[in-house]
Design a protein around this motif. Structure first.
Motif, PDB file in Angstrom:
ATOM      1  N   ILE A 116       5.390  -8.080   0.494  1.00 28.96           N
ATOM      2  CA  ILE A 116       4.960  -7.025  -0.432  1.00 28.96           C
ATOM      3  C   ILE A 116       4.412  -5.828   0.338  1.00 28.96           C
ATOM      4  N   ALA A 117       3.650  -6.078   1.404  1.00 26.55           N
ATOM      5  CA  ALA A 117       3.105  -4.979   2.216  1.00 26.55           C
ATOM      6  C   ALA A 117       4.219  -4.202   2.915  1.00 26.55           C
ATOM      7  N   ASP A 118       5.200  -4.899   3.462  1.00 27.24           N
ATOM      8  CA  ASP A 118       6.314  -4.223   4.131  1.00 27.24           C
ATOM      9  C   ASP A 118       7.109  -3.373   3.153  1.00 27.24           C
ATOM     10  N   ASP A 119       7.285  -3.864   1.934  1.00 28.68           N
ATOM     11  CA  ASP A 119       7.981  -3.093   0.909  1.00 28.68           C
ATOM     12  C   ASP A 119       7.194  -1.825   0.560  1.00 28.68           C
ATOM     13  N   ALA A 120       5.876  -1.952   0.436  1.00 34.35           N
ATOM     14  CA  ALA A 120       5.039  -0.779   0.140  1.00 34.35           C
ATOM     15  C   ALA A 120       5.122   0.242   1.275  1.00 34.35           C
ATOM     16  N   LYS A 121       5.126  -0.234   2.517  1.00 35.13           N
ATOM     17  CA  LYS A 121       5.233   0.665   3.674  1.00 35.13           C
ATOM     18  C   LYS A 121       6.539   1.433   3.635  1.00 35.13           C
ATOM     19  N   ALA A 122       7.621   0.745   3.338  1.00 37.50           N
ATOM     20  CA  ALA A 122       8.940   1.376   3.349  1.00 37.50           C
ATOM     21  C   ALA A 122       9.164   2.299   2.160  1.00 37.50           C
ATOM     22  N   ASN A 123       8.519   2.015   1.037  1.00 39.28           N
ATOM     23  CA  ASN A 123       8.877   2.704  -0.190  1.00 39.28           C
ATOM     24  C   ASN A 123       7.821   3.593  -0.813  1.00 39.28           C
ATOM     25  N   CYS A 124       6.630   3.693  -0.208  1.00 42.16           N
ATOM     26  CA  CYS A 124       5.684   4.652  -0.791  1.00 42.16           C
ATOM     27  C   CYS A 124       6.238   6.059  -0.532  1.00 42.16           C
ATOM     28  N   PRO A 125       6.041   6.983  -1.459  1.00 39.55           N
ATOM     29  CA  PRO A 125       6.636   8.313  -1.327  1.00 39.55           C
ATOM     30  C   PRO A 125       6.283   9.049  -0.035  1.00 39.55           C
ATOM     31  N   ILE A 126       5.091   8.864   0.496  1.00 36.87           N
ATOM     32  CA  ILE A 126       4.727   9.576   1.728  1.00 36.87           C
ATOM     33  C   ILE A 126       5.452   8.967   2.924  1.00 36.87           C
ATOM     34  N   SER A 127       5.646   7.643   2.954  1.00 38.02           N
ATOM     35  CA  SER A 127       6.454   7.038   4.017  1.00 38.02           C
ATOM     36  C   SER A 127       7.863   7.611   3.988  1.00 38.02           C
ATOM     37  N   LYS A 128       8.416   7.782   2.808  1.00 41.34           N
ATOM     38  CA  LYS A 128       9.759   8.330   2.666  1.00 41.34           C
ATOM     39  C   LYS A 128       9.814   9.792   3.107  1.00 41.34           C
TER      40      LYS A 128
END
Length: 142
Positions: A116-128
């Motif tokens: 879940i943490a890795d998904d949040a890292k990859a997909n939060c708008p600022i990471s993108k």
């Protein structure tokens, strides 16, 4: 679509210039920035510090929603983002945003938490948004 705004003003040029930055919400209102706040230890803020705060808050909120979607209703999340500004030819570039997370989520396994943490890292708008390496170091507290 949601649109948020920020503004900046700079008087004078180069190292001698002085600026201020404001946000639409007014949380930042004419906050001082300039060469001394970016490359030295002057009083005020700088773009990298603001990006770090934005990335930490965006990632943490995305993780919170991911955990809630997975059925968790209690927990504490603390994230720090360290944004690196590196020399790039004659200029500079933001090369990395290193997220460090400490979390306490009762009942979650390390494996599920990591997913879940890795998904949040990859997909939060600022990471993108960032065209830089984004890393995550996480600690799940018992």
């Amino acid at each position: 679509m949601i649109v948020r705004s920020g503004s900046a003003h700079y008087s004078g040029l180069g190292k001698d210039g002085k600026g201020h930055v404001s946000t639409q919400s007014g949380v930042l209102d004419r906050q001082q920035y300039g060469f001394n706040t970016r490359f030295e230890d002057g009083k005020g803020t700088n773009p990298e510090e603001l990006i770090a705060a934005a990335h930490a808050s965006c990632f943490t909120m995305a993780l919170s929603f991911g955990l809630a979607k997975a059925g968790y209703s209690d927990g504490e999340l603390d994230t720090t983002a360290k944004v690196s500004l590196d020399k790039d030819g004659e200029g500079f570039k933001v090369s990395k945003s290193a997220l460090t997370l400490q979390a306490n989520v009762p009942g979650i396994s390390e494996e599920e938490f990591g997913r879940i943490a890795d998904d949040a890292k990859a997909n939060c708008p600022i990471s993108k948004l960032l065209n830089a390496e984004v890393t995550l170091e996480r600690t799940l507290l018992a």
